[in-house]
Design a protein around this motif. Structure first.
Motif, PDB file in Angstrom:
ATOM      1  N   VAL A 160       0.827  -1.240  -0.004  1.00 31.50           N
ATOM      2  CA  VAL A 160       0.100   0.104  -0.077  1.00 31.50           C
ATOM      3  C   VAL A 160       0.916   1.296  -0.072  1.00 31.50           C
ATOM      4  CG1 VAL A 160      -1.640   1.290   1.347  1.00 31.50           C
ATOM      5  CG2 VAL A 160      -2.036  -1.200   1.028  1.00 31.50           C
ATOM      6  N   LEU A 161       1.790   1.397   0.827  1.00 28.47           N
ATOM      7  CA  LEU A 161       2.872   2.560   0.979  1.00 28.47           C
ATOM      8  C   LEU A 161       3.280   2.726  -0.418  1.00 28.47           C
ATOM      9  CD1 LEU A 161       4.693   2.525   4.510  1.00 28.47           C
ATOM     10  CD2 LEU A 161       2.907   4.215   3.524  1.00 28.47           C
ATOM     11  N   ALA A 172      -5.088   2.139  -4.831  1.00 27.00           N
ATOM     12  CA  ALA A 172      -4.253   1.210  -4.283  1.00 27.00           C
ATOM     13  C   ALA A 172      -5.144  -0.094  -3.934  1.00 27.00           C
ATOM     14  CB  ALA A 172      -3.497   1.560  -2.942  1.00 27.00           C
ATOM     15  N   ALA A 173      -6.261   0.055  -3.150  1.00 28.22           N
ATOM     16  CA  ALA A 173      -7.223  -1.044  -3.064  1.00 28.22           C
ATOM     17  C   ALA A 173      -7.610  -1.645  -4.349  1.00 28.22           C
ATOM     18  CB  ALA A 173      -8.318  -0.371  -2.325  1.00 28.22           C
ATOM     19  N   ARG A 201     -11.502  -0.015   2.701  1.00 27.64           N
ATOM     20  CA  ARG A 201     -11.379  -0.088   4.016  1.00 27.64           C
ATOM     21  C   ARG A 201     -10.015  -0.742   4.600  1.00 27.64           C
ATOM     22  NH1 ARG A 201     -11.367   3.657   7.120  1.00 27.64           N
ATOM     23  NH2 ARG A 201      -9.905   2.607   8.426  1.00 27.64           N
ATOM     24  N   ALA A 202      -9.744  -1.816   3.918  1.00 21.46           N
ATOM     25  CA  ALA A 202      -8.717  -2.847   3.923  1.00 21.46           C
ATOM     26  C   ALA A 202      -7.376  -1.938   3.481  1.00 21.46           C
ATOM     27  CB  ALA A 202      -8.630  -4.028   3.374  1.00 21.46           C
ATOM     28  N   ALA A 203      -7.368  -1.251   2.431  1.00 20.69           N
ATOM     29  CA  ALA A 203      -6.066  -0.458   2.193  1.00 20.69           C
ATOM     30  C   ALA A 203      -6.020   0.597   3.288  1.00 20.69           C
ATOM     31  CB  ALA A 203      -6.413  -0.070   0.714  1.00 20.69           C
ATOM     32  N   ALA A 204      -7.051   1.471   3.498  1.00 23.45           N
ATOM     33  CA  ALA A 204      -7.084   2.533   4.553  1.00 23.45           C
ATOM     34  C   ALA A 204      -6.434   1.831   5.920  1.00 23.45           C
ATOM     35  CB  ALA A 204      -8.236   3.030   4.843  1.00 23.45           C
ATOM     36  N   ASN A 205      -6.785   0.684   6.379  1.00 24.37           N
ATOM     37  CA  ASN A 205      -6.256   0.208   7.276  1.00 24.37           C
ATOM     38  C   ASN A 205      -4.803  -0.261   7.371  1.00 24.37           C
ATOM     39  OD1 ASN A 205      -8.754   0.083   8.507  1.00 24.37           O
ATOM     40  ND2 ASN A 205      -9.530  -2.066   8.235  1.00 24.37           N
ATOM     41  N   ALA A 206      -4.293  -0.850   6.393  1.00 25.07           N
ATOM     42  CA  ALA A 206      -3.100  -0.996   6.087  1.00 25.07           C
ATOM     43  C   ALA A 206      -2.187   0.164   6.109  1.00 25.07           C
ATOM     44  CB  ALA A 206      -2.606  -1.883   4.639  1.00 25.07           C
TER      45      ALA A 206
END
Length: 156
Positions: free
Chosen positions: A12-13, A25-26, A34-39
């Motif tokens: 993700v970074l 990115a997601a 949400r998963a990308a934001a969490n990562a």
């Protein structure tokens, strides 16, 4: 003590470092937004960063992400959105933000935001501020993202 980043957090970074939004990115990684934001959030916390760009900087300084030289590695940047292309085409002659905003019935703040997003997507943010717009226009024209000549203007 700061912990090492997971592979997902690094992915993700890396995409954020290459100009992708968290939503993009997601999509690239087949995740939910949400998963990308969490990562991204976990990576920020592990690195002690205030923002995602700050996390990219700290990860690069720590050797977790590779330094970018020339064209960054990773997936190619996404093309401009229709609005970003419209704003960049309207601003191609170097007019002030207020003038560009009047041309496209917008506000100077929105024009500035769309230009900044376009600079990220076109990979010209490393240049000094005074050179970014010209470089972005040239890059967008070479890629066929905006017209080669501003056809919106009529001769006076």
């Amino acid at each position: 003590m700061r912990r090492a980043l997971t592979e997902r957090e690094i992915q993700v970074l890396t995409l954020i470092a290459n100009g992708f939004t968290q939503a993009e990115a997601a999509q690239q990684l087949g995740l939910t937004e949400r998963a990308a934001a969490n990562a991204s959030d976990r990576a920020r916390m592990r690195l002690g960063a205030l923002t995602a760009p700050h996390a990219v900087f700290l990860a690069t300084q720590a050797g977790i992400l590779k330094r970018r030289r020339g064209r960054p590695s990773g997936p190619p940047r996404q093309p401009l959105t229709a609005r970003q292309a419209q704003v960049l085409a309207a601003a191609a002659d170097g007019a002030p933000l207020a003038v560009v905003a009047r041309r496209i019935d917008s506000t100077p703040q929105q024009v500035s935001a769309r230009l900044s997003e376009g600079y990220l997507r076109l990979g010209v943010t490393h240049l000094p501020r005074g050179q970014r717009r010209t470089a972005a226009v040239n890059t967008a024209r070479k890629r066929g993202l905006i017209p080669a000549v501003d056809t919106a203007k009529e001769p006076a």
